[in-house]
Design a protein around this motif. Structure first.
Motif, mmCIF file in Angstrom:
data_model
loop_
_atom_site.group_PDB
_atom_site.id
_atom_site.type_symbol
_atom_site.label_atom_id
_atom_site.label_comp_id
_atom_site.label_asym_id
_atom_site.label_seq_id
_atom_site.Cartn_x
_atom_site.Cartn_y
_atom_site.Cartn_z
ATOM 1 N N VAL A 86 0.820 -1.217 0.000
ATOM 2 C CA VAL A 86 0.000 0.000 0.000
ATOM 3 C C VAL A 86 0.860 1.277 0.000
ATOM 4 C CG1 VAL A 86 -1.653 1.303 1.391
ATOM 5 C CG2 VAL A 86 -1.949 -1.154 1.066
ATOM 6 N N SER A 124 -9.848 -7.491 -3.079
ATOM 7 C CA SER A 124 -9.505 -7.192 -1.683
ATOM 8 C C SER A 124 -10.632 -6.429 -1.010
ATOM 9 C CB SER A 124 -8.239 -6.330 -1.678
ATOM 10 O OG SER A 124 -8.023 -5.758 -0.406
ATOM 11 N N THR A 126 -10.186 -3.994 0.464
ATOM 12 C CA THR A 126 -9.813 -2.586 0.304
ATOM 13 C C THR A 126 -10.758 -1.866 -0.673
ATOM 14 O OG1 THR A 126 -7.844 -1.192 0.090
ATOM 15 C CG2 THR A 126 -8.140 -2.824 -1.609
ATOM 16 N N ASN A 180 -8.172 -10.229 5.704
ATOM 17 C CA ASN A 180 -6.742 -10.190 6.058
ATOM 18 C C ASN A 180 -6.157 -11.602 6.177
ATOM 19 O OD1 ASN A 180 -8.000 -7.590 6.819
ATOM 20 N ND2 ASN A 180 -5.933 -7.082 7.481
ATOM 21 N N ASN A 200 2.381 -5.244 7.158
ATOM 22 C CA ASN A 200 1.171 -5.830 7.738
ATOM 23 C C ASN A 200 1.431 -6.314 9.163
ATOM 24 O OD1 ASN A 200 0.701 -6.894 4.471
ATOM 25 N ND2 ASN A 200 -0.767 -5.569 5.493
ATOM 26 N N LEU A 201 0.360 -6.372 9.925
ATOM 27 C CA LEU A 201 0.489 -6.639 11.360
ATOM 28 C C LEU A 201 1.086 -8.021 11.667
ATOM 29 C CD1 LEU A 201 -0.068 -5.706 14.259
ATOM 30 C CD2 LEU A 201 -2.338 -6.742 14.062
ATOM 31 N N ASN A 217 4.671 -1.570 16.924
ATOM 32 C CA ASN A 217 4.026 -0.266 17.033
ATOM 33 C C ASN A 217 2.543 -0.464 16.775
ATOM 34 O OD1 ASN A 217 6.299 1.507 17.464
ATOM 35 N ND2 ASN A 217 6.919 0.998 15.376
ATOM 36 N N VAL A 218 1.733 -0.149 17.771
ATOM 37 C CA VAL A 218 0.280 -0.268 17.603
ATOM 38 C C VAL A 218 -0.228 1.089 17.126
ATOM 39 C CG1 VAL A 218 -1.915 -0.697 18.771
ATOM 40 C CG2 VAL A 218 0.129 -2.037 19.386
ATOM 41 N N PHE A 219 -0.834 1.073 15.930
ATOM 42 C CA PHE A 219 -1.221 2.343 15.305
ATOM 43 C C PHE A 219 -2.550 2.862 15.864
ATOM 44 C CE2 PHE A 219 1.103 0.534 11.359
ATOM 45 C CZ PHE A 219 2.329 1.002 11.820
ATOM 46 N N GLY A 230 -7.390 -1.021 16.139
ATOM 47 C CA GLY A 230 -8.056 -1.375 14.879
ATOM 48 C C GLY A 230 -8.549 -2.816 14.868
ATOM 49 N N ARG A 232 -9.912 -6.059 12.512
ATOM 50 C CA ARG A 232 -9.900 -6.627 11.162
ATOM 51 C C ARG A 232 -10.401 -8.066 11.205
ATOM 52 N NH1 ARG A 232 -9.026 -2.050 10.655
ATOM 53 N NH2 ARG A 232 -7.451 -0.947 9.424
ATOM 54 N N TYR A 234 -9.263 -11.511 10.264
ATOM 55 C CA TYR A 234 -8.060 -12.274 9.910
ATOM 56 C C TYR A 234 -8.447 -13.693 9.524
ATOM 57 C CZ TYR A 234 -5.685 -8.316 12.014
ATOM 58 O OH TYR A 234 -5.239 -7.049 12.293
ATOM 59 N N VAL A 268 -6.039 -5.346 17.286
ATOM 60 C CA VAL A 268 -4.570 -5.463 17.262
ATOM 61 C C VAL A 268 -4.078 -6.089 18.568
ATOM 62 C CG1 VAL A 268 -2.393 -4.187 17.102
ATOM 63 C CG2 VAL A 268 -4.350 -3.467 15.713
ATOM 64 N N ARG A 291 -2.206 5.261 11.816
ATOM 65 C CA ARG A 291 -1.587 5.237 10.490
ATOM 66 C C ARG A 291 -2.563 5.871 9.490
ATOM 67 N NH1 ARG A 291 -0.114 -0.636 8.002
ATOM 68 N NH2 ARG A 291 -2.388 -0.841 8.110
ATOM 69 N N ASP A 294 -5.972 4.278 7.583
ATOM 70 C CA ASP A 294 -6.578 3.139 8.282
ATOM 71 C C ASP A 294 -8.024 3.433 8.659
ATOM 72 O OD1 ASP A 294 -4.568 1.298 8.255
ATOM 73 O OD2 ASP A 294 -3.880 1.676 10.299
HETATM 74 C C1 UD1 Z 1 -3.685 -3.391 4.644
HETATM 75 C C2 UD1 Z 1 -3.993 -2.443 3.514
HETATM 76 C C3 UD1 Z 1 -4.967 -3.101 2.564
HETATM 77 C C4 UD1 Z 1 -4.405 -4.433 2.062
HETATM 78 C C5 UD1 Z 1 -4.083 -5.302 3.269
HETATM 79 C C6 UD1 Z 1 -3.436 -6.578 2.855
HETATM 80 C C7 UD1 Z 1 -3.732 -0.182 4.458
HETATM 81 C C8 UD1 Z 1 -4.430 1.085 4.819
HETATM 82 N N1 UD1 Z 1 -4.531 -1.200 4.041
HETATM 83 O O1 UD1 Z 1 -4.880 -3.684 5.323
HETATM 84 O O2 UD1 Z 1 -5.202 -2.256 1.456
HETATM 85 O O3 UD1 Z 1 -5.356 -5.098 1.230
HETATM 86 O O4 UD1 Z 1 -3.170 -4.587 4.129
HETATM 87 O O5 UD1 Z 1 -2.191 -6.357 2.267
HETATM 88 O O6 UD1 Z 1 -2.522 -0.274 4.535
HETATM 89 N N2 UD1 Z 1 -1.217 -2.377 12.589
HETATM 90 C C9 UD1 Z 1 -0.490 -1.948 13.686
HETATM 91 N N3 UD1 Z 1 0.866 -2.014 13.628
HETATM 92 C C10 UD1 Z 1 1.547 -2.490 12.535
HETATM 93 C C11 UD1 Z 1 0.783 -2.927 11.419
HETATM 94 C C12 UD1 Z 1 -0.593 -2.837 11.480
HETATM 95 O O7 UD1 Z 1 -1.061 -1.521 14.691
HETATM 96 O O8 UD1 Z 1 2.785 -2.511 12.535
HETATM 97 C C13 UD1 Z 1 -2.693 -2.358 12.669
HETATM 98 C C14 UD1 Z 1 -3.380 -1.518 11.614
HETATM 99 O O9 UD1 Z 1 -3.562 -0.199 12.063
HETATM 100 C C15 UD1 Z 1 -4.701 -2.287 11.432
HETATM 101 C C16 UD1 Z 1 -4.320 -3.748 11.700
HETATM 102 O O10 UD1 Z 1 -3.111 -3.688 12.444
HETATM 103 O O11 UD1 Z 1 -5.625 -1.888 12.421
HETATM 104 C C17 UD1 Z 1 -4.090 -4.551 10.430
HETATM 105 O O12 UD1 Z 1 -3.156 -3.857 9.599
HETATM 106 P P1 UD1 Z 1 -2.564 -4.524 8.252
HETATM 107 O O13 UD1 Z 1 -2.059 -5.885 8.544
HETATM 108 O O14 UD1 Z 1 -1.614 -3.540 7.654
HETATM 109 O O15 UD1 Z 1 -3.838 -4.719 7.325
HETATM 110 P P2 UD1 Z 1 -4.952 -3.659 6.860
HETATM 111 O O16 UD1 Z 1 -4.661 -2.285 7.318
HETATM 112 O O17 UD1 Z 1 -6.280 -4.221 7.221
#
Ligand code: UD1
Ligand code: NAD
Length: 336
Positions: A86, A124, A126, A180, A200-201, A217-219, A230, A232, A234, A268, A291, A294
């Motif tokens: 992204v 997706s 998305t 996810n 990704n998380l 880092n929790v966004f 946040g 999601r 999974y 998260v 972030r 989001d």
């Molecule tokens: C992200 C993409 C989405 C894509 C999907 C799969 C964005 C805005 N969206 O989705 O388009 O289809 O990945 O590739 O980037 N988080 C943290 N810390 C981190 C990483 C994530 O707190 O280091 C949180 C995020 O804020 C979110 C959750 O974890 O609430 C999931 O994040 P992530 O795994 O990046 O997926 P998406 O944001 O759902």
């Protein structure tokens, strides 16, 4: 069936290959290895116990793609090839539009030329941008609140497929909107192998657990969600992969759209907790600012796939974290 899998060396593609062969299908993989390793294919071959034809090729190479279509006589295509980071898509929009859209156009042209009518496309969640309601259903509005070129490519490709299916009634297109994907094959031999620091998380948490990164880092913890972080949906990558095999059995003329998710939102902090349990490792985290781009919460209803495909997820979050940990701890440097 004999299936062309574009992007089959990638994270989701490698797991789909396992499910295809397990169900008695065969596959031919086309992948330019821009975000993957040939080692993934070798490991899938070990799991399924046979050789999988592989072409290191950009899907946009029309002449070579034509040759493969001419030689193989495919029954269907699963189209996963594409760029998916992204943040990178915001910095390099042209790369994303050119790669993701052109590869789809060239593929559709080859399918038309060689009279291959069945296509499953990896879309997706998305495309829903800012969710109109929760849980999301397939008839929710799309395109409102998409914040990045990656998301727009998925939205645009969906529209292209809708138009092509309308123009040619023989076409059988299924758009699968993934939520996810997480986890790995239970053998721990294939899994997600992101380049550099994961965006990704789940892969980020896994790398903290294995000691490659210091803390998560929790966004943001001030969202309107039960614990403020946040939420999601999974889905275990093996369940997602199985969704493709089931979708193949239910193809019909026109467009079908299915959300592939569990139907449950997880925060998260709940992910960090589940991964701590699965790995037995201490996972330090720090709350930082939100972030950009989001949304607070995004999860599927999953009812349509259940009703029309008879498909639903079978694996738990705990299993996904255990499988992800097995992959991460056995392969701390991924396929390298
Ligand atoms: C992200 C993409 C989405 C894509 C999907 C799969 C964005 C805005 N969206 O989705 O388009 O289809 O990945 O590739 O980037 N988080 C943290 N810390 C981190 C990483 C994530 O707190 O280091 C949180 C995020 O804020 C979110 C959750 O974890 O609430 C999931 O994040 P992530 O795994 O990046 O997926 P998406 O944001 O759902
Ligand atoms: P991935 O990067 O691991 O796999 C994509 C594969 O496509 C890679 O092996 C890459 O080398 C290949 N590729 C890229 N452009 C190509 C081209 N022009 N020609 C040939 N090969 C090319 O990603 P993934 O997570 O396995 O995702 C697979 C598909 O699912 C992607 O289209 C992605 O956008 C979509 N998707 C992924 C997620 C997710 O969270 N992982 C969520 C929703 C949708």
């Amino acid at each position: 069936m004999k299936i062309l899998v574009t992007g089959g060396a990638g994270y989701i593609g490698s797991h789909i290959l396992v499910e295809l062969y397990t169900a008695g299908h065969t596959a031919v993989v086309v992948d330019n290895l821009s975000n993957s390793s040939i080692e993934a294919i070798k490991r899938v071959e070990k799991i399924v116990g046979c050789k999988i034809p592989f072409h290191k090729l950009d899907v946009r190479n029309r002449a070579k793609l034509y040759q493969i279509f001419a030689a193989e006589k495919f029954d269907a295509v699963i189209h996963l090839a594409g760029l998916k980071a992204v943040g990178e898509s915001v910095a390099k929009p042209l790369d994303y539009y050119a790669n993701n859209i052109d590869s789809t156009l060239v593929l559709l042209d080859a399918m038309k030329h060689y009279k291959v009518y069945k296509l499953i496309f990896s879309s997706s969640a998305t495309v829903y941008g800012t969710p109109e309601k929760l849980p999301l259903t397939e008839d929710c509005q799309t395109g409102v609140g998409i914040t990045n070129p990656y998301g727009w490519t998925k939205f645009m490709i969906e529209q292209i497929l809708i138009d092509v299916a309308k123009a040619n009634p023989k076409m059988q297109f299924t758009l699968l909107r993934y939520f996810n994907p997480i986890g790995a094959h239970p053998s721990g031999t294939i899994g997600e192998d992101p380049n550099g620091i994961p965006n990704n998380l789940l892969p980020y948490v896994a790398q903290v657990a294995v000691g490659k990164l210091d803390h998560v880092n929790v966004f943001g913890d001030d969202y309107d969600t039960p614990d403020g972080t946040g939420v999601r949906d999974y889905i275990h990558v093996m369940d997602l992969a199985n969704g493709h095999v089931v979708a193949l059995q239910h193809m019909k003329p026109g467009i079908q759209i299915f959300d592939l998710g569990t139907g449950h939102g997880v925060s998260v902090l709940e992910i960090i907790d589940a991964f701590t349990q699965a790995s037995g490792k201490k996972i330090t985290y720090k709350i930082i600012e939100r972030r950009d781009g989001d949304v607070a919460a995004c999860y599927a209803s999953a009812a349509k796939a259940n009703k029309q495909l008879g498909w639903k997820t079978a694996r738990t979050l705990e299993q996904a974290c255990q499988d992800s940990w097995r992959w991460q701890s056995k392969n701390p440097n991924g396929y390298n």
